[in-house]
Design a protein around this motif. Structure first.
Motif, mmCIF file in Angstrom:
data_model
loop_
_atom_site.group_PDB
_atom_site.id
_atom_site.type_symbol
_atom_site.label_atom_id
_atom_site.label_comp_id
_atom_site.label_asym_id
_atom_site.label_seq_id
_atom_site.Cartn_x
_atom_site.Cartn_y
_atom_site.Cartn_z
ATOM 1 N N TYR A 78 -1.306 -6.981 -11.915
ATOM 2 C CA TYR A 78 -1.748 -5.777 -11.217
ATOM 3 C C TYR A 78 -2.774 -5.003 -12.045
ATOM 4 O O TYR A 78 -3.781 -4.530 -11.506
ATOM 5 C CB TYR A 78 -0.569 -4.856 -10.887
ATOM 6 N N GLY A 79 -2.547 -4.856 -13.333
ATOM 7 C CA GLY A 79 -3.447 -4.070 -14.173
ATOM 8 C C GLY A 79 -4.863 -4.609 -14.181
ATOM 9 O O GLY A 79 -5.828 -3.857 -13.963
ATOM 10 N N PHE A 80 -4.998 -5.919 -14.400
ATOM 11 C CA PHE A 80 -6.342 -6.498 -14.430
ATOM 12 C C PHE A 80 -6.969 -6.540 -13.038
ATOM 13 O O PHE A 80 -8.179 -6.362 -12.886
ATOM 14 C CB PHE A 80 -6.303 -7.894 -15.043
ATOM 15 N N ALA A 81 -6.143 -6.758 -12.003
ATOM 16 C CA ALA A 81 -6.688 -6.762 -10.638
ATOM 17 C C ALA A 81 -7.254 -5.389 -10.301
ATOM 18 O O ALA A 81 -8.374 -5.274 -9.761
ATOM 19 C CB ALA A 81 -5.596 -7.153 -9.640
ATOM 20 N N ALA A 82 -6.505 -4.335 -10.604
ATOM 21 C CA ALA A 82 -6.974 -2.978 -10.286
ATOM 22 C C ALA A 82 -8.224 -2.625 -11.083
ATOM 23 O O ALA A 82 -9.183 -2.064 -10.535
ATOM 24 C CB ALA A 82 -5.855 -1.971 -10.574
ATOM 25 N N PHE A 83 -8.241 -2.965 -12.355
ATOM 26 C CA PHE A 83 -9.388 -2.581 -13.182
ATOM 27 C C PHE A 83 -10.645 -3.348 -12.788
ATOM 28 O O PHE A 83 -11.736 -2.775 -12.671
ATOM 29 C CB PHE A 83 -9.075 -2.807 -14.652
ATOM 30 N N LEU A 84 -10.521 -4.658 -12.562
ATOM 31 C CA LEU A 84 -11.699 -5.455 -12.220
ATOM 32 C C LEU A 84 -12.238 -5.092 -10.840
ATOM 33 O O LEU A 84 -13.468 -5.020 -10.638
ATOM 34 C CB LEU A 84 -11.353 -6.945 -12.294
ATOM 35 N N LEU A 85 -11.347 -4.872 -9.871
ATOM 36 C CA LEU A 85 -11.804 -4.462 -8.540
ATOM 37 C C LEU A 85 -12.510 -3.114 -8.607
ATOM 38 O O LEU A 85 -13.559 -2.910 -7.962
ATOM 39 C CB LEU A 85 -10.606 -4.388 -7.581
ATOM 40 N N ALA A 86 -11.931 -2.186 -9.386
ATOM 41 C CA ALA A 86 -12.569 -0.870 -9.524
ATOM 42 C C ALA A 86 -13.923 -0.990 -10.201
ATOM 43 O O ALA A 86 -14.906 -0.344 -9.775
ATOM 44 C CB ALA A 86 -11.659 0.064 -10.322
ATOM 45 N N VAL B 131 -9.598 0.282 -3.478
ATOM 46 C CA VAL B 131 -9.290 -0.444 -4.714
ATOM 47 C C VAL B 131 -7.778 -0.590 -4.896
ATOM 48 O O VAL B 131 -7.274 -1.688 -5.183
ATOM 49 C CB VAL B 131 -9.926 0.279 -5.921
ATOM 50 N N LYS B 132 -7.054 0.506 -4.703
ATOM 51 C CA LYS B 132 -5.608 0.441 -4.917
ATOM 52 C C LYS B 132 -4.919 -0.429 -3.874
ATOM 53 O O LYS B 132 -4.004 -1.201 -4.205
ATOM 54 C CB LYS B 132 -5.017 1.860 -4.887
#
Length: 814
Positions: free
Chosen positions: A95-103, A313-314
């Motif tokens: 979740y952490g990397f998905a949220a950061f990369l999408l953002a 993003v979220k």
């Protein structure tokens, strides 16, 4: 018209006004079905300088708001199960990397193409959409989902995204200042490594020493925790990250020292939820200025973009993570509800970006509006889907039998042992239990009974205060009885107690009294789970539980319940579990089913049971607590060595805490006993010898074997060799037992020899008047052998034991 703040300028009145807001806002928001968190933010908006002007967002509110945010992150870290976080990092990382990369990708592209921002501004703006603050964590905590896998993923992902976003802020600041050099990267990495090391390694050790060396004083413990949290938060700032990261790490580091059901945890949560966190929420609301909505289309463009982008993003990160982790739709939406909330991190980033010229006023105001919208959405989603998941969870079956009433009885007799005994009872108590804890003082009847009752009332007053401080129901009891054990047993029956927690102070005379008189009476006349404790250190400083499982222990009826209670204790202490056992296959198959998978478990198999004491001496460490699973007499798992084992362990390791657990016995298969006046099955009159006066033990063994086997025959020689080399066990006072599986018999066979002067055996305090030998066939299962042994022990403890033997021998002779 003058702002209302001119009427509220006195510090006392300001504080009173804030207290009223904290009281009224949650009540109103509950009535209109809004989370109390949203109610406090809206109340801050209404009372703040941009609405009624009742309160001004001055330095006092900035200070208290910052304190509240740091405290919120500390409480969040306190709920983290570090073992689970280490053992299952995958959900948090996904979740952490998905949220950061999408953002980073969507936010930067949107900032460049739709808003026309420069590259530094667009990149920094994108980092806003990756961050989140766990504003709705109190909701999942209230719903009993604090340790749910989705919540763990959200917490771990939050720390990852916030850390990366704040690092991006640091990089942008140094970029704008022209100091983005190799030295910056080296300093940043080293400072973060040092922060994590000092917090997660050094801080728990400092806390361990503090709690070990100080008395259990609630005030000093609370102040120590606060000092540790805010010093760590300041250390995070020195390391180049926001204080909230340090506060979270401090919570994770100290979680093992603060059990969930302890008075200290209750104090920490109470102060945070009643004071610090509401101050933070109100201060967030006070920053919102609704007039910016009417500043023009360009402002609305920024608002719509920021709010739409953070929601996109979220939502995308939650759905993508849910697919990869195979979450249900409700779980994915709960993850979204937890992680969509914006608060401190985006405000910090925007304020710094505005200061260095990367952001305009529109972005600053948009960030505040984004905080309001995301908290409204996040609060609603968390409340809705958290309730759905909580309802879908398997509810605890309501119990009506005595074994599972959830009522814990704690006899108290001395103020020194009171805190540890009550803390143990609180940790063993199920979290969902509504039944009270019953502290009991039994005053022995006599001429000074009034003085004893008065002393007991003072003791029960202290016990009640400690239990109430942990927010557990309590019902103190006083009883006058001639016999202490009788008073305890009467209360256990009267109140349908399901677990008894009793202690002793460790002195040899008290130990003998507990285990050989009082304790035997309680065990023989009760069926409930009994925990005998000798506590030598504060339970919250326990690093490891050494579980001792004698052979056949798992065959007891209440074993599963006892293991569940142990699992609860391990989790509350945040400790590791070290297992000592003999029968590897049986213990691994059944012995750990009640221990949560998140607990770190190590195993140490023993070749034979007699290796236990040397194994304990080699494995015990500072911060250990020993837990011995024992059994009642005349039960399948009982063996004579269990009678003296607690005393032997206590004398060998006087500085290490010891718990002796007797599982409940409600459905235990009862041992088949011989009818009154009859010998137990396997003991024939022909194998009983009374005339062994003056014989040594080995000679007596040979003579007893001759009652069934021809002297010097192969069977006689084999058995004589086995039994003469076997160390006996003390079945009861003055009674020695030798027992083994052999191939020379086809059914259980018992021999009995009697000597008035006694047989001398090494390790016995006095000569044994009676020598018993039990031989079972090699193919006889161990549980049946132990049943025969338990029945023999029950027969040997009867008052008419010797009379029955003499009458049986006399009847056979006639």
């Amino acid at each position: 018209m003058a702002p209302l703040s001119t009427l509220v300028h006195d510090p006392v009145l300001i504080f009173a006004t804030v207290m009223l807001i904290m009281l009224i806002a949650p009540l109103v928001s509950t009535r209109i079905r809004l989370p109390s968190i949203i109610g406090l933010i809206l109340a801050g908006l209404l009372a703040g300088p941009h609405a009624l002007g009742l309160l001004q967002h001055d330095k006092i509110f900035e200070l208290l708001g910052a304190v509240g945010l740091v405290y919120l992150m500390f409480l969040t870290g306190l709920e983290i199960n570090l073992n689970e976080f280490i053992r299952h990092p995958k959900p948090s990382l996904i979740y952490g990397f998905a949220a950061f990369l999408l953002a980073l990708v969507l936010g930067t592209a949107g900032g460049r193409l739709l808003l026309g921002f420069s590259w530094p501004s667009a990149i920094l703006l994108s980092s806003l959409f990756a961050t989140n603050t766990l504003m709705t964590f109190p909701i999942v905590s209230r719903l009993g989902l604090a340790k749910h896998q989705v919540v763990t993923a959200a917490i771990g992902g939050t720390i990852l995204t916030d850390t990366l976003a704040l690092l991006a802020l640091s990089v942008m600041v140094n970029w704008m200042q022209g100091s983005l050099t190799a030295f910056f990267w080296i300093r940043q990495v080293l400072s973060l490594v040092l922060l994590v090391f000092l917090t997660l390694w050094a801080l728990p050790r400092i806390g361990f020493r503090f709690f070990r060396l100080t008395s259990p004083d609630g005030a000093s413990e609370f102040v120590f925790i606060l000092a540790a949290v805010f010093l760590t938060a300041f250390g995070a700032r020195l390391a180049g990250v926001e204080p909230i990261v340090g506060a979270f790490l401090a919570g994770v580091a100290l979680s093992r020292l603060i059990p969930g059901h302890s008075p200290l945890m209750n104090r920490l949560q109470f102060v945070g939820q009643a004071l610090f966190i509401p101050f933070f929420l109100i201060s967030v609301g006070m920053r919102i200025d609704l007039k910016i909505l009417f500043s023009g289309f360009s402002v609305w463009m920024v608002f719509i973009f920021m709010i739409g982008m953070v929601l996109l993003v979220k939502w995308s990160a939650a759905r993508l993570s849910g697919k990869l982790l195979r979450y249900t739709r409700n779980a994915s939406m709960l993850l979204l509800g937890l992680c969509v909330n914006q608060a401190a991190a985006p405000l910090a980033i925007v304020l710094v970006g505005h200061r260095i010229g990367l952001f305009t006023e529109a972005v600053l105001n948009g960030a505040i509006l984004m905080v309001l919208v995301t908290n409204l959405v996040g609060g609603w989603l968390t409340e809705k889907y958290g309730r759905l998941i909580s309802l879908q969870a398997t509810p605890e079956r309501p119990e009506t039998d005595v074994e599972n009433t959830g009522r814990t009885l704690v006899p108290v007799s001395h103020p020194d042992t009171l805190p540890g005994l009550l803390d143990l009872a609180l940790m063993l108590r199920p979290q969902a239990a509504s039944e009270p804890i019953y502290p009991l003082y039994v005053a022995q009847d006599g001429v000074d009974v009034d003085e004893r009752v008065a002393f007991g009332e003072k003791l029960l007053g202290a016990a009640t205060a400690r239990i109430v401080a942990a927010e557990a129901p309590v019902l103190p009891l006083t009883r006058i009885a001639v016999n202490v054990a009788g008073g305890i047993l009467h209360v256990m029956k009267e109140f349908r107690i399901s677990m008894l927690v009793i202690g002793w102070n460790g002195r040899s005379d008290s130990l003998r009294m507990v285990f050989h008189t009082l304790f035997d009476q309680i065990l023989e006349q009760s069926l409930q789970m009994v925990v005998v404790s000798r506590i030598e250190h504060p339970l919250n400083t326990t690093r490891r539980i050494v579980l001792i499982l004698p052979p056949m222990t798992e065959r007891q009826a209440g074993f599963a319940t006892a293991i569940n209670n142990l699992g609860r204790l391990v989790v509350q202490m945040g400790a590791r579990l070290h297992l000592l056992y003999v029968d590897r296959s049986a213990q691994e198959a059944k012995g750990l089913k009640g221990i949560p998978a998140t607990v770190a478990v190590t195993r140490q198999p023993l070749s034979v049971w007699n290796d236990l004491m040397p194994a304990l001496s080699s494995t015990l460490q500072e911060g250990d607590i020993m837990v011995l699973f024992s059994a009642r007499r005349a039960r399948t798992a009982w063996q004579p060595s269990l009678v003296t084992l607690p005393g032997r362990i206590s004398r060998a390791h006087p500085q290490t805490s010891l718990l002796v657990v007797y599982p409940s016995d409600f459905s235990e298969e009862k041992i088949e006993e011989a009818p009154s006046g009859a010998l137990p099955k396997g003991l024939a009159p022909s194998r009983i010898l009374f005339d062994l006066e003056g014989f040594e033990a080995q000679d007596a063994i040979r003579l007893l074997l001759e009652t069934m086997f021809a002297p010097a025959s192969p069977a006689w020689n084999a058995l004589n060799s086995v039994l003469c080399d076997m160390p006996p066990v003390e079945l009861a006072a003055g009674m020695a037992l030798l027992h083994s599986h052999v191939g020379e018999v086809s059914e259980p066979t018992i021999f009995l020899g009697v000597s008035e002067s006694g047989f001398a055996f090494e390790g016995f305090d006095q000569p044994a008047t009676y020598l018993l030998i039990l031989l079972s066939p090699t193919e006889r299962p161990p549980d049946l052998h132990l049943k025969t042994l338990a029945g023999l022990a029950r027969f040997a403890r009867k008052p008419d034991f010797m009379q029955t033997i003499k009458e049986a021998v006399a009847g056979a002779a006639s």
